[in-house]
Design a protein around this motif. Structure first.
Motif: not given
Length: 354
Positions: A280-309
């Motif tokens: 029932g900790n809404e802040t913890m839930a928000l931070l957890g799922f937001s962090g996961a989604l942020l890293h979906v974008l993070n990893h998509a950008v830098f890992k694609a660049l690394l493989f193209l490099g």
């Protein structure tokens, strides 16, 4: 991306002759986020692939490769917008088969054929778990996702919902590359052409994350053990992914193992989010799922660049054995700068997105 997520959701349903559903697609914030990431990486990798495959024109069927690339692009888009289990599984299968044929592009090279078949077997084992998951979660004759959400996992009872969750973790985790379901990933990613590796690592494995998140929105309030399960999987994938990467001498294989690590980080965030929901900790839930989604974008950008490099290095140096590479910056300055930026991002150095 923000504009797409904030825009009103839309829904389109058309009748078709396939049993247990309709041609039902829709868009909400979760679909919009993943679709934006897919379009970003696939579009840029496609531009890169034009030059990357230019040397193969006349020697190999480049046209067939582009056909499967577009099928992969379209099927990933359909995966994140499908609102019925039957359509979802059709798109999932199209995504799996198209990426299989893309991995086979350099089939004359040692290990490529084995890598492609390992991937095909693994992805179909995962699909079998997804089929069981949808059948267990289905309500009556319909396999519409909305009906599954209304049913709340067979009436919301803990045992069926828990079984659905475990089937989802195995089925989607196989595509995402959760440890120990990652066996195909360090083989298929290095075997594929570099622009395909960028798409597979940058966004295709994220469809597994999307699928798991989508199912979590349909299931009832999670017990704490769901969160601890993803925390354990994420911790194992994150730590062991790095350890396996340290032992690699091939550049693309090293990057593939780092995908296992970063998927583990995303799973950690999802696990924290589930623990927040369970307590029932809404802040913890928000931070957890937001962090996961942020890293979906993070990893998509830098890992694609690394493989193209890495693809540029393979073309320029004629190989990807790290022990034999050195001094490339003198004649590959642009690749050196972009690879350095992506490397700093994956290391988590400020001010970059990692």
């Amino acid at each position: 991306i923000v504009a797409a997520i904030r825009s009103p959701s839309w829904d389109l349903s058309l009748p078709w002759s396939v049993p247990m559903g309709s041609f039902h697609v829709g868009m909400d914030g979760l679909s919009a986020f993943f679709l934006c990431v897919i379009c970003l990486v696939c579009g840029l990798a496609g531009l890169y692939g034009g030059s990357y495959l230019a040397g193969s024109a006349g020697k190999k069927n480049v046209g067939a490769s582009w056909f499967w690339y577009l099928v992969l692009f379209a099927s990933m888009g359909l995966v994140v917008t499908a609102r019925g289990a039957v359509l979802f599984l059709i798109a999932w299968e199209a995504m799996s088969l198209s990426s299989f044929f893309l991995v086979l592009f350099d089939s004359e090279k040692p290990g490529v054929l084995e890598a492609a078949w390992t991937y095909l077997v693994a992805t179909h084992l995962g699909t079998a778990f997804l089929l069981a998951m949808f059948l267990l979660a289905g309500s009556g004759p319909s396999l519409e996702l909305a009906a599954m959400g209304a049913a709340g996992g067979a009436g919301g009872s803990v045992a069926p919902a828990g079984a659905i969750f475990l089937l989802a973790v195995v089925g989607f985790g196989t595509k995402a590359g959760f440890l120990p379901l990652h066996v195909w990933l360090p083989q298929a990613h290095p075997a594929a052409p570099s622009h395909v590796s960028a798409v597979m690592s940058g966004v295709m494995i994220k469809t597994g994350i999307y699928g798991l998140l989508r199912m979590l929105t349909l299931l009832p309030s999670p017990p704490a053990w769901w969160g601890w399960t993803l925390v354990a999987i994420g911790s194992a994938s994150g730590i062991l992914g790095v350890i396996f990467a340290l032992a690699q001498h091939d550049l693309k294989r090293l990057l593939a193992y780092h995908s296992v690590e970063n998927i583990g980080i995303i799973a950690l965030g999802m696990g924290v989010g589930l623990l927040g929901r369970a307590s029932g900790n809404e802040t913890m839930a928000l931070l957890g799922f937001s962090g996961a989604l942020l890293h979906v974008l993070n990893h998509a950008v830098f890992k694609a660049l690394l493989f193209l490099g890495a693809g540029s290095v393979l073309h320029g140096a004629g190989g990807g054995q790290i022990d034999r590479l050195g001094g490339l910056y003198k004649r590959m300055g642009t690749t050196g700068v972009t690879f350095l930026i992506a490397s700093a991002a994956i290391c988590g150095l400020p001010p970059l997105n990692g």
